[in-house]
Scaffold this active site. Sequence first.
Site, PDB file in Angstrom:
ATOM      1  N   THR A  98       0.819  -1.216   0.000  1.00 49.28           N
ATOM      2  CA  THR A  98       0.000   0.000   0.000  1.00 49.28           C
ATOM      3  C   THR A  98       0.852   1.265   0.000  1.00 49.28           C
ATOM      4  O   THR A  98       0.317   2.371  -0.029  1.00 49.28           O
ATOM      5  CB  THR A  98      -0.909   0.019   1.248  1.00 49.28           C
ATOM      6  OG1 THR A  98      -0.074  -0.219   2.396  1.00 49.28           O
ATOM      7  CG2 THR A  98      -1.981  -1.046   1.186  1.00 49.28           C
ATOM      8  N   GLY A  99       2.180   1.117   0.037  1.00 52.60           N
ATOM      9  CA  GLY A  99       3.062   2.292   0.099  1.00 52.60           C
ATOM     10  C   GLY A  99       3.481   2.769  -1.280  1.00 52.60           C
ATOM     11  O   GLY A  99       3.097   2.186  -2.303  1.00 52.60           O
ATOM     12  N   HIS A 154      15.557  11.601  -8.076  1.00 52.15           N
ATOM     13  CA  HIS A 154      16.742  12.160  -7.434  1.00 52.15           C
ATOM     14  C   HIS A 154      17.733  12.623  -8.507  1.00 52.15           C
ATOM     15  O   HIS A 154      17.932  11.938  -9.516  1.00 52.15           O
ATOM     16  CB  HIS A 154      17.447  11.106  -6.584  1.00 52.15           C
ATOM     17  CG  HIS A 154      16.673  10.642  -5.390  1.00 52.15           C
ATOM     18  ND1 HIS A 154      15.553  11.282  -4.905  1.00 52.15           N
ATOM     19  CD2 HIS A 154      16.895   9.586  -4.551  1.00 52.15           C
ATOM     20  CE1 HIS A 154      15.110  10.641  -3.826  1.00 52.15           C
ATOM     21  NE2 HIS A 154      15.902   9.602  -3.597  1.00 52.15           N
ATOM     22  N   CYS A 168      18.437   4.268  -2.923  1.00 51.32           N
ATOM     23  CA  CYS A 168      18.100   4.834  -4.236  1.00 51.32           C
ATOM     24  C   CYS A 168      19.192   5.737  -4.812  1.00 51.32           C
ATOM     25  O   CYS A 168      19.508   5.662  -6.006  1.00 51.32           O
ATOM     26  CB  CYS A 168      16.784   5.600  -4.149  1.00 51.32           C
ATOM     27  SG  CYS A 168      16.562   6.499  -2.618  1.00 51.32           S
ATOM     28  N   ARG A 172      17.624  17.249   0.476  1.00 47.88           N
ATOM     29  CA  ARG A 172      16.222  17.047   0.075  1.00 47.88           C
ATOM     30  C   ARG A 172      15.692  18.324  -0.568  1.00 47.88           C
ATOM     31  O   ARG A 172      15.866  19.419  -0.028  1.00 47.88           O
ATOM     32  CB  ARG A 172      15.386  16.734   1.326  1.00 47.88           C
ATOM     33  CG  ARG A 172      13.955  16.366   1.043  1.00 47.88           C
ATOM     34  CD  ARG A 172      13.805  14.975   0.489  1.00 47.88           C
ATOM     35  NE  ARG A 172      14.201  13.960   1.455  1.00 47.88           N
ATOM     36  CZ  ARG A 172      14.436  12.682   1.136  1.00 47.88           C
ATOM     37  NH1 ARG A 172      14.324  12.259  -0.114  1.00 47.88           N
ATOM     38  NH2 ARG A 172      14.803  11.804   2.053  1.00 47.88           N
TER      39      ARG A 172
END
Length: 330
Positions: free
Chosen positions: A9-10, A235, A126, A228
């Site tokens: 669900t993420g 990214h 990532c 961020r």
Amino acid sequence: MKVAVVGATGLVGGEILKVLAERNFPVTEIIPVASERSIGKKISFKGQEFTVVGYDDAIKMKPNVAIFSAGGGTSLEMAPKFAEAGITVIDNSSAWRMDPTKKLVVPEVNADVLTAEDKIIANPNCSTIQMVVVMKPLHEKYKIKRVVVSTYQSVTGTGKAAVDQLFAERAGDDSVAKVYPHKIDLNVLPHIDVFLENGYTKEEMKMIKETNKIMGDDSIKVTATTVRIPTIGGHSEAVNIEFENDFDLTTVRELLAATEGVIVQDDPANFLYPMPITAHGKDEVFVGRIRRDESQEKTLNLWCVADNLRKGAATNAVQIAEHLLKKGLI
Ligand SMILES: NC(=O)c1ccc[n+]([C@@H]2O[C@H](COP(=O)([O-])OP(=O)(O)OC[C@H]3O[C@@H](n4cnc5c(N)ncnc54)[C@H](OP(=O)(O)O)[C@@H]3O)[C@@H](O)[C@H]2O)c1
């Protein structure tokens, strides 16, 4: 193949389902797993609905492979239980990445390290994945001595709640739960994950240590500043690479253009360079702004961008599953 998606669900889980469908992974059944609050919810895959179940039920359903993206704590606790039941786990969290008994894999770089004994396989961070895909061919040709990387990372890297914070701030809604210690819209945070004693963040140390492990070469020196920014597409990284041997830019461009999973976008005169907005939803790593560092010999500057939810997480994990299947390891 019965495939369990833990964290279905993420943000990453949703992307894993999309990538499995798009790449036609031979799925016979999806077993979606999430926290207790989601049990019973429906998840759709290729027009079919599957019900979210808990861990015990998922293990009883005997998936061939389980792709985890439900946080480090969940992976530490649950991945060994799946592995003990003979289910191969591909884990997106940081839980197992630096465990010397676990493989850390980017298929374009080191898929050959995998064997049938590997029951818990770690998917790297990532930001590390997109960088090593670019480093690999350059290291083989010119031998990398040192890398200096600064990242510009998407809020999707923090998960769903962070995307909600960004859009709520943009809409002037201050009531939403804050994931970051500061406002993220119209801001830049030089802070990803927790600060460590040495002044680096954990994200920065992940990039350093994971790079050495995946490249299988501890002699490569890496330093990182991870940041961020209020974007969602992927990214971006400014990467400075110092080599043992000299290079010419034409060969560097040709080498990268010929590398599986890499697309060169390098035509500044026509404003062509990689951006999160164009990398969004894509599986490749995009590279541009390729130029010599004129302050130091044998040193290159480049800019690379990838969708962190795709190549930085879901796509890489599914590619590992594809490799295992192709080699008869699952
Ligand atoms: N976002 C990225 O770019 C990225 C990249 C690489 C790796 N990762 C890693 O992938 C993982 C998930 O990231 P995300 O961005 O998808 O986060 P997210 O959007 O917040 O989703 C988290 C998922 O984990 C599930 N979950 C949370 N606690 C659980 C528990 N105790 N038991 C079972 N399921 C639980 C959630 O289920 P509910 O919906 O039921 O709460 C949800 O499905 C993290 O470990 C993250 O470090 C993320």
